[in-house]
Design an enzyme around this catalytic site. Sequence first.
Site, short mmCIF file in Angstrom:
data_model
loop_
_atom_site.label_atom_id
_atom_site.label_comp_id
_atom_site.label_asym_id
_atom_site.label_seq_id
_atom_site.Cartn_x
_atom_site.Cartn_y
_atom_site.Cartn_z
N ARG A 74 51.04 22.38 27.29
CA ARG A 74 51.01 21.16 28.10
C ARG A 74 51.04 19.94 27.18
O ARG A 74 50.37 19.93 26.15
CB ARG A 74 49.73 21.11 28.94
CG ARG A 74 49.69 22.11 30.09
CD ARG A 74 48.28 22.17 30.67
NE ARG A 74 48.16 23.01 31.85
CZ ARG A 74 48.02 24.34 31.81
NH1 ARG A 74 48.00 24.98 30.66
NH2 ARG A 74 47.91 25.02 32.94
N HIS A 77 46.26 17.90 27.98
CA HIS A 77 45.39 18.94 28.55
C HIS A 77 45.84 20.34 28.12
O HIS A 77 45.76 21.30 28.89
CB HIS A 77 45.35 18.87 30.08
CG HIS A 77 44.78 17.59 30.61
ND1 HIS A 77 43.45 17.43 30.91
CD2 HIS A 77 45.35 16.37 30.87
CE1 HIS A 77 43.23 16.20 31.35
NE2 HIS A 77 44.37 15.53 31.32
N ARG A 114 40.61 24.65 36.56
CA ARG A 114 40.85 24.62 35.11
C ARG A 114 40.23 23.35 34.51
O ARG A 114 40.46 22.25 35.00
CB ARG A 114 42.35 24.66 34.79
CG ARG A 114 42.67 24.69 33.31
CD ARG A 114 44.17 24.90 33.06
NE ARG A 114 44.47 24.97 31.64
CZ ARG A 114 44.76 23.92 30.87
NH1 ARG A 114 44.82 22.71 31.39
NH2 ARG A 114 45.03 24.07 29.58
N ASN A 150 39.42 14.23 36.46
CA ASN A 150 38.78 14.25 35.14
C ASN A 150 37.26 14.22 35.30
O ASN A 150 36.76 14.04 36.41
CB ASN A 150 39.22 13.02 34.32
CG ASN A 150 40.62 13.18 33.73
OD1 ASN A 150 41.12 14.29 33.54
ND2 ASN A 150 41.25 12.06 33.42
N PHE A 163 51.60 5.44 30.50
CA PHE A 163 51.04 6.75 30.14
C PHE A 163 51.66 7.34 28.87
O PHE A 163 50.94 7.75 27.95
CB PHE A 163 51.16 7.73 31.32
CG PHE A 163 50.37 9.00 31.12
CD1 PHE A 163 48.98 8.99 31.12
CD2 PHE A 163 51.02 10.22 30.93
CE1 PHE A 163 48.25 10.16 30.94
CE2 PHE A 163 50.30 11.39 30.75
CZ PHE A 163 48.91 11.36 30.75
N HIS A 341 49.30 19.70 40.49
CA HIS A 341 50.11 18.54 40.85
C HIS A 341 49.34 17.69 41.86
O HIS A 341 49.04 18.18 42.96
CB HIS A 341 51.43 19.02 41.47
CG HIS A 341 52.45 17.94 41.62
ND1 HIS A 341 52.12 16.61 41.80
CD2 HIS A 341 53.80 17.98 41.61
CE1 HIS A 341 53.22 15.89 41.90
NE2 HIS A 341 54.25 16.70 41.79
N ARG A 371 57.93 23.14 30.85
CA ARG A 371 56.87 24.03 30.38
C ARG A 371 57.06 25.46 30.91
O ARG A 371 56.95 26.42 30.16
CB ARG A 371 55.52 23.49 30.87
CG ARG A 371 54.33 23.98 30.14
CD ARG A 371 53.11 23.18 30.52
NE ARG A 371 52.61 23.49 31.85
CZ ARG A 371 51.87 24.55 32.15
NH1 ARG A 371 51.55 25.41 31.20
NH2 ARG A 371 51.45 24.75 33.38
FE1 HDD Z 1 47.66 13.98 34.06
C1 HDD Z 1 48.04 17.22 33.14
C2 HDD Z 1 44.43 14.60 34.97
C3 HDD Z 1 47.16 10.60 34.59
C4 HDD Z 1 50.91 13.41 33.49
N1 HDD Z 1 46.48 15.59 34.05
C5 HDD Z 1 46.81 16.84 33.63
C6 HDD Z 1 45.70 17.73 33.80
C7 HDD Z 1 44.67 16.98 34.31
C8 HDD Z 1 45.17 15.64 34.47
C9 HDD Z 1 43.28 17.48 34.65
C10 HDD Z 1 45.68 19.20 33.42
C11 HDD Z 1 45.97 20.08 34.59
C12 HDD Z 1 45.86 21.53 34.16
O1 HDD Z 1 44.73 21.97 33.91
O2 HDD Z 1 46.90 22.17 34.07
N2 HDD Z 1 46.10 12.82 34.60
C13 HDD Z 1 44.89 13.29 35.02
C14 HDD Z 1 44.12 12.19 35.56
C15 HDD Z 1 44.88 11.07 35.43
C16 HDD Z 1 46.13 11.46 34.84
C17 HDD Z 1 42.73 12.32 36.16
C18 HDD Z 1 44.59 9.66 35.83
C19 HDD Z 1 43.79 9.34 36.78
N3 HDD Z 1 48.81 12.31 34.01
C20 HDD Z 1 48.42 11.02 34.31
C21 HDD Z 1 49.58 10.16 34.31
C22 HDD Z 1 50.66 10.96 34.02
C23 HDD Z 1 50.14 12.29 33.82
C24 HDD Z 1 49.56 8.67 34.61
C25 HDD Z 1 52.11 10.60 33.88
C26 HDD Z 1 52.69 9.56 34.36
N4 HDD Z 1 49.17 15.10 33.36
C27 HDD Z 1 50.44 14.66 33.25
C28 HDD Z 1 51.42 15.75 32.85
C29 HDD Z 1 50.48 17.02 32.78
C30 HDD Z 1 49.13 16.42 33.09
C31 HDD Z 1 52.23 15.45 31.67
C32 HDD Z 1 50.54 17.85 31.51
C33 HDD Z 1 50.56 19.28 31.95
C34 HDD Z 1 50.74 19.22 33.38
O3 HDD Z 1 50.80 17.92 33.80
O4 HDD Z 1 50.87 20.18 34.13
O5 HDD Z 1 52.40 15.90 33.82
#
Ligand code: HDD
Length: 719
Positions: A74, A77, A114, A150, A163, A341, A371
């Site tokens: 990822r 995370h 998770r 979170n 981001f 998601h 991924r």
């Molecule tokens: Fe995110 C993963 C939580 C903002 C893009 N995010 C990811 C995971 C968590 C969060 C817990 C791990 C999920 C897992 O266990 O597979 N993210 C947050 C929170 C945010 C946040 C609480 C703000 C309130 N995230 C955020 C933004 C973006 C992303 C603004 C993009 C514009 N996040 C991602 C991602 C991930 C991810 C890149 C990486 C792996 C996945 O999604 O599946 O899409």
Amino acid sequence: MLEKKDQQEGSKKIQDLAKDTKDGSGQFLTTNQGLKINDDNNSLKAGSRGPSLLEDFILREKITHFDHERIPERIVHARGSAAHGYFQAYPNAAQYSKAGFLQNADAKTPVFTRFSTVAGFRGSTDLARDVRGFAVKFYTEEGIFDLVGNNVPVFFIQDAAKFPDLIHAVKPEPHNEIPQAASAHDTFWDFISLMPESMHMVMWAMSDRAIPRSYRMMEGFGVHTFRFINKNEESHFVKFHWKPKLGTHAVVWDEAVKISGNDPDFHRRDLWEAIESGSFPEWELGVQLIPESDEHNFDFDLLDPTKLVPEELVPVIPIGKMVLDRNPDNFFAETEQVAFHPGHIVPGIDFSNDPLLQGRLFSYTDTQLSRLGTPNFHELPINRSVSPMHNNQRDGQMRQEINKGRASYFPNSLGGGCPYQAKIAEGGFSTYSERIDANKVRERSSSFSDHFSQARLFFDSQTPTEQNHLISALRFELSKVETPEIRTRMVGLLSMVSDPLAKQVAKGLGIAVPENIERPINKGIGADDLGMENEPKQAAVPVALSPTLSMIKNPNNTDTIEYRKVAFLCSDGVDADSITSMKKALLSKGATVKIIGTNATMLTASDGSQITIDHNLLTVSSVLFDSVFVPAGKGSAEMLRKEEKAIEFLNDAYKHCKPIAAEKEGTELLNHTNFIHKLSDANRELYGIFTSEMKNENLAHQFIGAMGKHRIWSRESGL
Ligand code: HDD
């Protein structure tokens, strides 16, 4: 605890996973094509010493599969651990949202949860100073609902457009890929020092919330404002909270650093072992509900993800509980391949216009494509819904379903019009009909521009111990920054939050708080570039202090010691009765006891009995435990006195404010520590040192009482 019947049968999701679960016991070894293998140790060669032959399809298949075992981790995370469990709504939940899984208090909805760190790679330490992910997949009868949150209720940035910048800044620097899983470096603080909106989240990230004691002892937050839609189709804004049954607790920084060396899997192991032992982690789901009509009644914008709604203003209403009661069977298939998601919602839940949330709605499907490699990732066993799934999406890499019929379009007559659309009364999803009347603009609302009031509310609401930890964390992080201008800029920003905070941090860095704060705004990097109409402003927050923001004062903490780990420091000659009686008292309260010995197998007690050792002293440190007990036994105390590691064990336990108990001859060992002589006999107990020269029933009682308080913080301030 799970009922016996459920444990045997598993939830609907566990039964669903069982279709794809394989067990090779009692089976022949075969190739992927089902051919039985006769020799798995030798490749096919021209003569026993000759070259290997290309013909060896068994070797080629095995190596090829191995070569492709890894998928991209990822992007954030990457490091995480997960568990199965269930969610059960309370009877009051149904009135707030029409979501099916909130209607029936007798039903258990399967979940897969998770936890993760954000910045580190997949193999990084669990104890990095970092925010923790808290992502819950609900397998509801109406489809998947993912609450991807979170352990901190706010975020660094207000708009998803920032981001990639935030993550580029915090990840290891691009030229040398240093440092791993750490924000203490120039690029992170350079970015932060130019982003005043991050100051509230910086307070949380520099507090002990960023070094939790356990995943089981973390709060979780949905962060954004979402919507609940009730049966009358009325919308309320909603903030989600997970409150842990075991209370919210952290380790201290020196401990975190040492845990990273002793056991980088500390949190992963803790979660796994707790579930294996039947001590199932549990959280209550709570909601803050705000009627649409109250949207503008706050001094901050509900759509701004850098703000929380103080619980003193809008109380958290518990609406259900989550219990994690089963470890995954296979890390890769489940924990690694699970795809969350925030856009996976069910009728009764909807989005707000928070611009961070809106951007996330795009990002999560997109990232799974690189991924997990295919738009069919929803077919992976861990990701598939337990409710029926039918549509006209077809084909793509790794398609598992075999769709029958000619019609893969809608509307159709050749397929009898199926699959057909669901009316709202039949559970069909319909987006909340929000009225929008606006110009298209690339701007940020001026209602987003107070970056400091809630940061100050957070800092002011902490106990002096917590404030000191936060100040030390900032001193540590900023001391690692090599560019002096970044440090100065940061101290300037901190002074906008709190003068005492800025002064303390500046003192630790050996610099002064700048008089004319060089805010990015004045350097042309600010308002215009950030799309803000106004300079960062300060608004009054209607509560002066919010105790729920402090972990130490947190009103939800109880004195439970369930699954707390207690080290018994022992050697040959230990008093077996002393071990037995203390162990009995601790186990009766749900704690776990580990016998630490001076070898790897057995101890001989003073009465000649044999006691099994759980850990050789060589392999552990007190940072892996919550408290230490030195049992009675002259021989044992004398042997331990000669072990430098045993003394270090106690010194560290003291330094990290952990309760220490010693009985009869065991107390003698304390005389060799670096702390005992600083304490008078009268104030020992006050500082969490419980000794009894005689056998003393009260000893266990006092020890357990102190463990229930988590740490003896008076040691840090009182000496
Ligand atoms: Fe995110 C993963 C939580 C903002 C893009 N995010 C990811 C995971 C968590 C969060 C817990 C791990 C999920 C897992 O266990 O597979 N993210 C947050 C929170 C945010 C946040 C609480 C703000 C309130 N995230 C955020 C933004 C973006 C992303 C603004 C993009 C514009 N996040 C991602 C991602 C991930 C991810 C890149 C990486 C792996 C996945 O999604 O599946 O899409």
